[in-house]
Design a protein around this motif. Structure first.
Motif, PDB file in Angstrom:
ATOM      1  N   ILE A 112       5.114  14.034  -1.582  1.00 53.34           N
ATOM      2  CA  ILE A 112       3.993  14.285  -2.483  1.00 53.34           C
ATOM      3  C   ILE A 112       4.402  15.432  -3.393  1.00 53.34           C
ATOM      4  CG2 ILE A 112       1.597  15.088  -2.616  1.00 53.34           C
ATOM      5  CD1 ILE A 112       1.345  13.907   0.313  1.00 53.34           C
ATOM      6  N   HIS A 113       4.226  15.254  -4.692  1.00 48.64           N
ATOM      7  CA  HIS A 113       4.581  16.315  -5.627  1.00 48.64           C
ATOM      8  C   HIS A 113       3.394  17.251  -5.785  1.00 48.64           C
ATOM      9  CE1 HIS A 113       5.657  17.794  -9.859  1.00 48.64           C
ATOM     10  NE2 HIS A 113       6.396  18.434  -8.981  1.00 48.64           N
ATOM     11  N   LEU A 114       3.567  18.492  -5.332  1.00 51.39           N
ATOM     12  CA  LEU A 114       2.508  19.494  -5.428  1.00 51.39           C
ATOM     13  C   LEU A 114       3.151  20.863  -5.652  1.00 51.39           C
ATOM     14  CD1 LEU A 114      -0.480  20.234  -5.309  1.00 51.39           C
ATOM     15  CD2 LEU A 114      -0.267  20.346  -2.810  1.00 51.39           C
ATOM     16  N   PRO A 115       3.426  21.208  -6.916  1.00 53.66           N
ATOM     17  CA  PRO A 115       4.010  22.520  -7.195  1.00 53.66           C
ATOM     18  C   PRO A 115       3.133  23.635  -6.631  1.00 53.66           C
ATOM     19  CG  PRO A 115       4.099  21.133  -9.141  1.00 53.66           C
ATOM     20  CD  PRO A 115       3.244  20.416  -8.129  1.00 53.66           C
ATOM     21  N   THR A 116       3.764  24.676  -6.178  1.00 55.76           N
ATOM     22  CA  THR A 116       3.059  25.788  -5.544  1.00 55.76           C
ATOM     23  C   THR A 116       1.910  26.302  -6.403  1.00 55.76           C
ATOM     24  OG1 THR A 116       5.110  26.395  -4.427  1.00 55.76           O
ATOM     25  CG2 THR A 116       3.376  28.057  -4.478  1.00 55.76           C
TER      26      THR A 116
END
Length: 170
Positions: A80-84
């Motif tokens: 899952i792409h979830l930048p900080t």
């Protein structure tokens, strides 16, 4: 040749033992805690592969905390792409709080996965960090997804992973 073990206390001046090792009990507590906070790249890969090939749920959600440009360059299939920086606004829409999260970033020289894990833990998620990040995922020869499709290197980097087995023996 006979070797003897020196049991007398001698001062140590070399850097390795300048600070003495912890007691066995303290070491056991530390290493047990470390395993609660970290996941090995090959263990994550085995779970991801079993999920993809056998339909076995991995038991965790894998989060890539890098930028969109980095994600497009290559990421772990199924992550899952979830930048900080977006965790506060998007985590609750993308992740299930009942399922543990494993975060990753670039590699051992980057603390992005650590910052992401902290942000998720502060929001109530159970979380681990994947040691080695995408760097060691790729170096160990696991498949990545890119904007051009899936690919993998010709084999594991022989200086970082076993080349004749899927199991490092540890």
């Amino acid at each position: 040749m006979t070797t003897t073990r020196n049991t007398e206390a001698t001062p140590t001046t070399h850097p390795v033992l300048r600070v003495p090792p912890a007691s066995p009990a303290a070491a056991a507590a530390y290493f047990a805690a470390s395993l609660a906070f970290h996941a090995d790249v090959s263990d994550v890969a085995a779970a991801v592969t079993a999920h993809r090939e056998e339909g076995v749920a991995p038991g965790f959600q894998l989060v890539d905390s890098r930028s969109t440009a980095a994600w497009d360059q290559a990421h772990v299939p199924g992550a899952i792409h979830l930048p900080t920086a977006l965790i506060a606004g998007q985590a609750d829409q993308l992740l299930d709080k009942d399922v543990p999260v494993v975060t990753y970033c670039w590699g051992p020289g980057c603390n992005g996965a650590t910052r992401s894990a902290l942000a998720l833990a502060e929001r109530g998620y159970r979380v681990k960090e994947m040691l080695g990040g995408i760097e060691y995922w790729i170096r160990e020869g696991f498949e990545v997804e890119t904007w051009e499709g899936n690919r993998r290197r010709a084999g594991a980097d022989p200086l970082t992973a076993p080349t004749d087995s899927d199991d490092c023996g540890c």
